[in-house]
Design an enzyme around this catalytic site. Structure first.
Site, PDB file in Angstrom:
ATOM      1  N   LEU A 214       0.702 -10.861   1.898  1.00  0.00           N
ATOM      2  CA  LEU A 214       1.100  -9.410   2.067  1.00  0.00           C
ATOM      3  C   LEU A 214       1.602  -9.199   3.367  1.00  0.00           C
ATOM      4  CD1 LEU A 214      -1.525  -7.687  -0.329  1.00  0.00           C
ATOM      5  CD2 LEU A 214       0.758  -8.330  -1.095  1.00  0.00           C
TER       6      LEU A 214
ATOM      7  N   GLU B  46       0.908 -10.103   7.945  1.00  0.00           N
ATOM      8  CA  GLU B  46       0.247 -10.728   8.975  1.00  0.00           C
ATOM      9  C   GLU B  46       0.237  -9.801  10.158  1.00  0.00           C
ATOM     10  OE1 GLU B  46       2.425 -14.458  11.537  1.00  0.00           O
ATOM     11  OE2 GLU B  46       1.334 -14.516   9.521  1.00  0.00           O
TER      12      GLU B  46
ATOM     13  N   GLU C 165      -9.832  -2.855  -1.107  1.00  0.00           N
ATOM     14  CA  GLU C 165      -8.778  -2.489  -2.304  1.00  0.00           C
ATOM     15  C   GLU C 165      -7.418  -2.828  -2.116  1.00  0.00           C
ATOM     16  OE1 GLU C 165     -11.162   1.534  -4.123  1.00  0.00           O
ATOM     17  OE2 GLU C 165     -10.067   1.892  -2.171  1.00  0.00           O
TER      18      GLU C 165
ATOM     19  N   ASN D 290       2.972   1.709   2.185  1.00  0.00           N
ATOM     20  CA  ASN D 290       2.465   2.882   3.026  1.00  0.00           C
ATOM     21  C   ASN D 290       3.077   3.905   2.708  1.00  0.00           C
ATOM     22  OD1 ASN D 290       4.607   3.119   5.021  1.00  0.00           O
ATOM     23  ND2 ASN D 290       4.024   1.193   5.633  1.00  0.00           N
TER      24      ASN D 290
ATOM     25  N   ASP E  61      -5.484   6.448  15.097  1.00  0.00           N
ATOM     26  CA  ASP E  61      -4.619   6.181  14.751  1.00  0.00           C
ATOM     27  C   ASP E  61      -3.871   6.613  13.477  1.00  0.00           C
ATOM     28  OD1 ASP E  61      -2.073   4.864  15.081  1.00  0.00           O
ATOM     29  OD2 ASP E  61      -2.782   3.051  14.657  1.00  0.00           O
TER      30      ASP E  61
END
Length: 822
Positions: free
Chosen positions: A484, A486, A562, A568, A623
């Site tokens: 997905l 790195e 999860e 995002n 963040d």
């Protein structure tokens, strides 16, 4: 008889000799063709054709002269002159010019003019008024004439192709030209970044006008950046030319003036003064310099506006650099007063003022300490003092840093966790594991982090971890899938876990697995363990990414969390912008459903609930941004990377003492300038996240340099209200951006307010984004993506945190769906 013939022979011979010896005639001034000729014959000749010029002669012509552009025409291997006729074989563009045939006779001289143009180009190089139909037609050139010779392609107007870099603002129209010719007529094709460029490769396509050798792209966007190459070729050759296009994003703000400029000035009478005003603006600003004056003893007029006098305003040929400086020469007392730099654009106005004070000229007094000896003493003393300060600072720094060093073998894996897990080599474990579990220090059981099939991590020695039965998942129950993404030290892969739920041992669940890369170090391993333990301690909540399990035995460390299939929140919002206004980088993508206002408020509500839960667990995120909020298949918002936060169970703030890489566009002033992180600094970041939501993934303060952002924050500058945001929600943002941390709302208060707003917002209240977002709001997505926890946005401080781990994000997997209140 023979005497008469002899006399005639000698007369003809003398006449011929005189004619031959006569110098070449020059044109009289009134007959010069470089004035205004009476009659000029125009000829258009294609390259490679035969150029023929014939002069009209009288019966009594004695001599003929040929000139080109006022210079005597001479014969060459291509040019042949036979009295009244000139022939030029295989003509080229250099043969163009004004030809003149000058004849002399007893009755006077006569001149015939020929204007010759050797070119295949159209009479005009501009094609702005060409019909659009020409975009699909090939350029028509008569190449069937029998006297045309083959000619390889060549540029007809190379001087118009000298500018290679074209930087334009977004939404503008871009046109590239490659005017050329050849025999037979060459073909034209275009490449982008070295690959074939087709109309369906960009939103809106493009037009190619073969008649003018040009390509036209309307409403360019950042994805149009790149190198565009035109290739012109026929069977006798090929030529190419490359243009570079840079598309500059628009900043949705009125002009921003640099803090402290213009500065107050105090000068002596008769001096010269220079005021400076630094302006940052897009679109193009209009700058004026004003002086405030009094009228009838008053500075304010009946309209409550100050009286002012325009000293300097931008002209047609005035640059912004020239307008940013105001020069005053030989100032007098009348010049004292207030001066204002006024800058405006299509969005609004900004102004800064400064005062000029004029004093009497001081009498010059002899300097007491201007001798070389005094100056030398001052220089040496100052230098010695500075060196002493530097040495002292270094010594103090070394002493402090020495006391703070800690051995890696005894460092804690999490921040003030109830139970720490030191990583040990060759440890001895007591027979009673329960006793060691209750001893306060959890010893590590012999279990390698690298399996026999996986090479040892390059920077990690052999370490051992304890098995936690609550979270341990056998490796044979985990099937790893595609990567997905790195990040700095780790990578994330999609996987299927079997039997995560103890009550359903055969149930398969899609999960995300975090693991170290092959070049990870001991510090990276410690950070991953730290994040895992933090997630264990915090527990589960619907609006955070929850820990599902871990593989710690007989192989590399796997942290199972999860999986959020829709990526995002920032990319999720950008993908659902209304058609025609989003700038999607996938031309084939079209949003299927438009988000409503209630959907956006629901996003904010869910994030606030997640942050309220983290705050109750004494965790500071540090963040919080849309890029760190993930969206599940059911459109549930889940906060990610909170495991990197610091525990403040015993203190109510976290102060960072070492410089690092910080997401400054989301940071509160106290965190940015003093490295102090609190729940209130997270609230500031939540306000920026709200702004991202209601601009559908816009980039805060695009294009503002870091040092300028610092000054703007100190001056109280805040971002403007998004176009489709209610006043109530914008006031919530402004409350989150209060300069005093204690005056900001808590997450509990934000949850209550957003809960009320969600209940009052209609489901049919869809966003009206028909306003000009390309200029007034950040509807242009930031093309930069983040792979680290701090993100890779346009404004960052660029030193990496030495102790902040950095895990990758889930890549976006776009899918449509409305948001419901969770």
């Amino acid at each position: 008889m023979w005497g008469w013939r002899g006399l005639l022979f000698w007369a003809v011979l003398v006449t011929a000799t005189l004619c031959t010896a006569r110098p070449a005639p020059t044109l009289p001034e009134q007959a010069q063709p470089w004035g205004v000729p009476v009659e000029v014959e125009s000829l258009l000749v294609h390259p490679g054709d035969l150029l023929q010029l014939r002069c009209r002669l009288r019966d009594d012509v004695q001599s003929i002269n040929w000139l080109r552009d006022g210079v005597q025409l001479a014969e060459s291997n291509r040019t042949r002159i036979t009295g009244e006729e000139v022939e030029v074989r295989d003509s080229i563009p250099a043969d163009s010019g004004l030809y003149a045939c000058v004849t002399n006779s007893p009755s006077g001289s006569d001149t015939t003019y020929f204007s010759v143009n050797v070119s295949d180009a159209l009479p005009s190089s501009e094609d702005d008024d060409d019909d659009d139909d020409s975009s699909s037609e090939e350029k028509e050139t008569d190449n069937t004439k029998p006297n045309r010779r083959p000619v390889a392609p060549y540029w007809t107007s190379p001087e118009k192709m000298e500018k290679k870099l074209h930087a334009v603002p977004a939404a503008k129209t871009v046109k590239f030209k490659c005017p050329s010719s050849g025999t037979p007529s060459p073909t034209l094709r275009w490449l982008k970044n070295g690959k074939e460029f087709k109309p369906d490769h960009r939103i809106g396509g493009y037009k190619v006008r073969y008649a003018t050798w040009s390509i036209i792209m309307d409403s360019v966007v950042p994805s149009d950046k790149g190198n565009y190459t035109c290739i012109v070729e026929n069977e006798y050759g090929s030529i190419n030319h490359t243009y570079q296009l840079d598309v500059v994003e628009r900043s949705p703000h009125r002009p921003i003036l640099q803090a402290g400029l213009p500065a107050n000035k105090t000068v002596a009478l008769g001096s010269n003064v220079e005021f400076m005003c630094k302006v940052y603006s897009d679109p193009q600003p209009h700058i004026q310099w004003l002086k405030h004056i009094e009228v009838n003893g008053s500075k304010i007029g009946p309209d409550n506006l100050p009286y002012d006098q325009i000293l300097k305003t931008a002209g047609v040929n005035t640059t912004d650099k020239e307008m940013e400086v105001l020069h005053l020469r030989n100032v007098s007392f009348e010049d004292a007063g207030e001066y204002t730099c006024l800058a405006g654009n299509s969005i609004g106005l900004s102004h800064h003022s400064a005062w000029l004070t004029v004093l009497e000229a001081l009498e010059e007094r002899p300097a007491v300490m201007t001798s070389p000896l005094y100056l030398e003493i001052i220089i040496y003393c100052t230098g010695a003092f500075l060196i002493s300060c530097m040495v002292g600072s270094v010594i103090i720094y070394k002493m402090k840093s020495g006391t703070k060093k800690s051995d890696f073998h005894s460092q804690m894996a999490v921040h003030k966790l109830a139970k720490s897990i030191p990583l040990r080599r060759q440890v001895t474990v007591s027979a009673d594991s329960s006793a060691s579990m209750n001893s306060g220090v959890l010893l590590v059981r012999p279990s390698r982090l690298s399996s026999s099939g996986t090479p040892m991590l390059a920077g990690v020695s052999e370490y051992e971890l304890p098995e936690d039965p609550r979270w341990e998942l056998p490796r044979d129950r985990l099937v790893l899938g595609k990567p997905l993404g790195e990040g700095c030290f780790g990578q994330v892969v999609l996987a299927e876990a079997i039997g995560l739920d103890k009550d359903k041992p055969n149930r398969v669940t899609k999960v995300a697995v975090k693991m170290l890369k092959s070049d990870a170090t001991e510090k990276d391993l410690s950070d991953l363990i730290s994040e895992m333990e933090m997630m264990k301690m915090i527990g589960k909540h619907k609006n955070i990414i929850n820990l599902l399990g871990a593989c710690t035995q007989d192989g590399p460390l796997y942290v199972i969390v999860e999986y959020a299939s829709k990526g995002n929140l920032r990319e999720y919002l950008q993908a659902r912008r209304p058609p025609g206004l989003e700038y999607c980088y996938n031309p084939s993508h079209n949003p299927e459903e438009q988000l409503s206002s209630k959907d956006l408020v629901s996003c904010a509500y869910q994030v606030a609930r997640g942050m309220e839960y983290l705050a109750s667990k004494k965790c500071i995120h540090r963040d919080l941004a849309a890029r760190n909020v993930l969206v599940t298949e059911d459109n549930v918002m889940k906060i990610a990377d909170f495991g990197l936060a610091r525990d403040i169970h015993h203190i109510d703030y976290y102060k960072k003492t070492t410089n690092g890489r910080l997401p400054v566009k989301w940071m509160a002033p106290e965190a940015l300038f003093d490295r102090i992180y609190t729940h209130q600094s997270d609230v500031w970041s939540f306000g920026v996240l709200l702004w991202e939501i209601f601009t559908l993934g816009g980039s805060p303060n695009p294009g503002v340099p870091v040092e300028e952002l610092f000054k703007l924050l100190k001056e109280g500058h805040r971002m403007d209200k998004p176009s489709n945001c209610t006043n109530e929600l914008y006031m919530m943002m402004r409350d989150c951006w209060n300069a005093v941390p204690s005056q900001r709302p808590t997450f509990k208060q934000l949850v209550e307010d957003l809960d009320r707003i969600v209940a009052l917002t209609s489901n049919q209240e869809y966003l009206d984004l028909s306003m000009p977002l390309d200029q007034d709001s950040p509807s242009f997505p930031d093309t930069r993506s983040s792979t680290c926890s701090s993100g890779e946005d346009s404004v960052f401080s660029h030193e990496p945190f030495p102790e902040e781990p950095c895990l990758p994000r889930h890549p976006t997997q776009l899918a449509n769906g409305g948001l419901n209140r969770r």
